[in-house]
Enzyme design. Structure first.
Site, PDB file in Angstrom:
ATOM      1  N   PRO A  35     -26.576   2.080  71.555  1.00  0.00           N
ATOM      2  CA  PRO A  35     -26.940   2.392  72.939  1.00  0.00           C
ATOM      3  C   PRO A  35     -26.252   3.674  73.283  1.00  0.00           C
ATOM      4  CG  PRO A  35     -25.347   0.637  73.081  1.00  0.00           C
ATOM      5  CD  PRO A  35     -25.413   0.904  71.754  1.00  0.00           C
ATOM      6  N   ASP A  36     -27.376   4.575  73.678  1.00  0.00           N
ATOM      7  CA  ASP A  36     -27.179   5.984  74.146  1.00  0.00           C
ATOM      8  C   ASP A  36     -26.531   5.760  75.425  1.00  0.00           C
ATOM      9  OD1 ASP A  36     -27.139   8.321  75.075  1.00  0.00           O
ATOM     10  OD2 ASP A  36     -29.364   8.719  74.744  1.00  0.00           O
ATOM     11  N   PHE A  37     -25.201   6.119  75.415  1.00  0.00           N
ATOM     12  CA  PHE A  37     -24.486   6.029  76.746  1.00  0.00           C
ATOM     13  C   PHE A  37     -24.952   6.924  77.791  1.00  0.00           C
ATOM     14  CE2 PHE A  37     -21.974   9.232  74.414  1.00  0.00           C
ATOM     15  CZ  PHE A  37     -21.693   9.994  75.218  1.00  0.00           C
ATOM     16  N   ARG A  38     -25.844   7.785  77.313  1.00  0.00           N
ATOM     17  CA  ARG A  38     -26.167   8.463  78.705  1.00  0.00           C
ATOM     18  C   ARG A  38     -27.685   8.115  79.342  1.00  0.00           C
ATOM     19  NH1 ARG A  38     -22.654  12.530  79.417  1.00  0.00           N
ATOM     20  NH2 ARG A  38     -21.152  12.801  77.859  1.00  0.00           N
ATOM     21  N   ASN A 105     -23.218  12.858  66.865  1.00  0.00           N
ATOM     22  CA  ASN A 105     -22.765  11.248  66.412  1.00  0.00           C
ATOM     23  C   ASN A 105     -21.625  10.967  65.571  1.00  0.00           C
ATOM     24  OD1 ASN A 105     -25.014  11.021  68.138  1.00  0.00           O
ATOM     25  ND2 ASN A 105     -26.398  10.476  66.354  1.00  0.00           N
ATOM     26  N   SER A 196     -30.967  14.494  71.472  1.00  0.00           N
ATOM     27  CA  SER A 196     -29.696  14.882  72.559  1.00  0.00           C
ATOM     28  C   SER A 196     -30.306  15.431  73.672  1.00  0.00           C
ATOM     29  CB  SER A 196     -29.127  15.925  71.632  1.00  0.00           C
ATOM     30  OG  SER A 196     -28.237  16.427  72.533  1.00  0.00           O
TER      31      SER A 196
END
Ligand SMILES: [Zn+2]
Length: 249
Positions: A35-38, A105, A196
């Site tokens: 998962p993309d923590f943002r 990453n 990003s």
């Protein structure tokens, strides 16, 4: 611009420039189950305070907390496999279009997929090292000791605490980052930013040093105005369509 026009524009930018760099962030690895923590709502970080558990301070002062609360995240990431997006960037390099691939990453998936010229600016989970004697260990050794409840994992030589080879909160950037900044500033005429949101510095400063830029990202970024083209679609889809275009013009 509609999607086909955006894709056309992107393919044109890739072929028209000599020193093309790609910069990737968490978005390229979401299709690999990381998962993309943002991203709102899906964040890894929302359940635990990242500064509290994955920082150099905690590692040094409370290594037990570091390994009990933050480490399982690293273990999960280390088991992930590359997806279509990573594989298409390998192909882009094989076709001779890529000068370098910079990634924020730590999952190591570009290298697992087969990319060669990779700059992992936040480190990776292939190895760790001893805080005392600096001896290198495979990352599996850290995982193994944690599984056996040897927390924190320690060095076989000097019994100091082991740590992963990632850039934690409070760590300096790796030495090669300054060489990379210089390379981007002096030679990168086009940078493609993939997945990003460009909020983590100093990496987020790199597009400013590059010539032209393009962005594939679901969320808006502070660089959208500077970009020749911004595509808000699935990364695997856009990179697949881009490679189709480049290979069968
Ligand atoms: Zn040691």
């Amino acid at each position: 611009m509609n999607y086909m026009e955006q894709l056309e524009c992107l393919a044109g930018l890739v072929t028209a420039h000599k020193n093309v760099y790609v910069l990737t962030g968490a978005g390229i690895s979401t299709d690999s189950g990381i998962p993309d923590f943002r991203s709102p709502g899906t964040g890894l970080w929302e359940k635990v305070d990242p500064i509290a558990v994955s920082s150099v301070d905690v590692l040094n002062n409370n290594p037990r907390l570091f390994y009990e609360s933050g480490f399982s995240r690293f273990t999960k990431i280390s088991f992930a496999e590359p997806n279509e997006g990573h594989r298409k960037l390998v192909r882009l390099e094989e076709l001779g279009y890529l000068k370098g691939l910079v990634t924020q990453n730590i999952d190591g998936l570009h290298i697992k997929a087969g990319s060669k010229k990779v700059w992992e600016v936040h480190g990776h989970l292939r190895t760790g090292y001893c805080l005392g004697c600096k001896k290198k260990y495979p990352f599996e050794e850290l995982v193994h000791q944690v599984e056996l409840k040897r927390i924190p994992p320690v060095c076989h030589n000097c019994y100091s605490v082991l740590r992963p080879d990632v850039v934690l909160f409070g760590d300096p950037m790796p030495m090669f980052f300054f060489e990379l900044q210089h390379k981007i500033q002096t030679e990168c005429d086009f940078m493609l930013i993939v997945g990003s949101s460009l909020v983590v510095y100093p990496v987020a400063d790199l597009p400013r040093l590059a010539g032209k830029i393009a962005i594939i990202n679901l969320q808006p970024t502070d660089y959208d105005q500077k970009a020749e083209v911004v595509i808000r679609e699935s990364i695997s889809k856009v990179l697949s369509d881009l490679l189709d275009k480049l290979e069968r013009p």
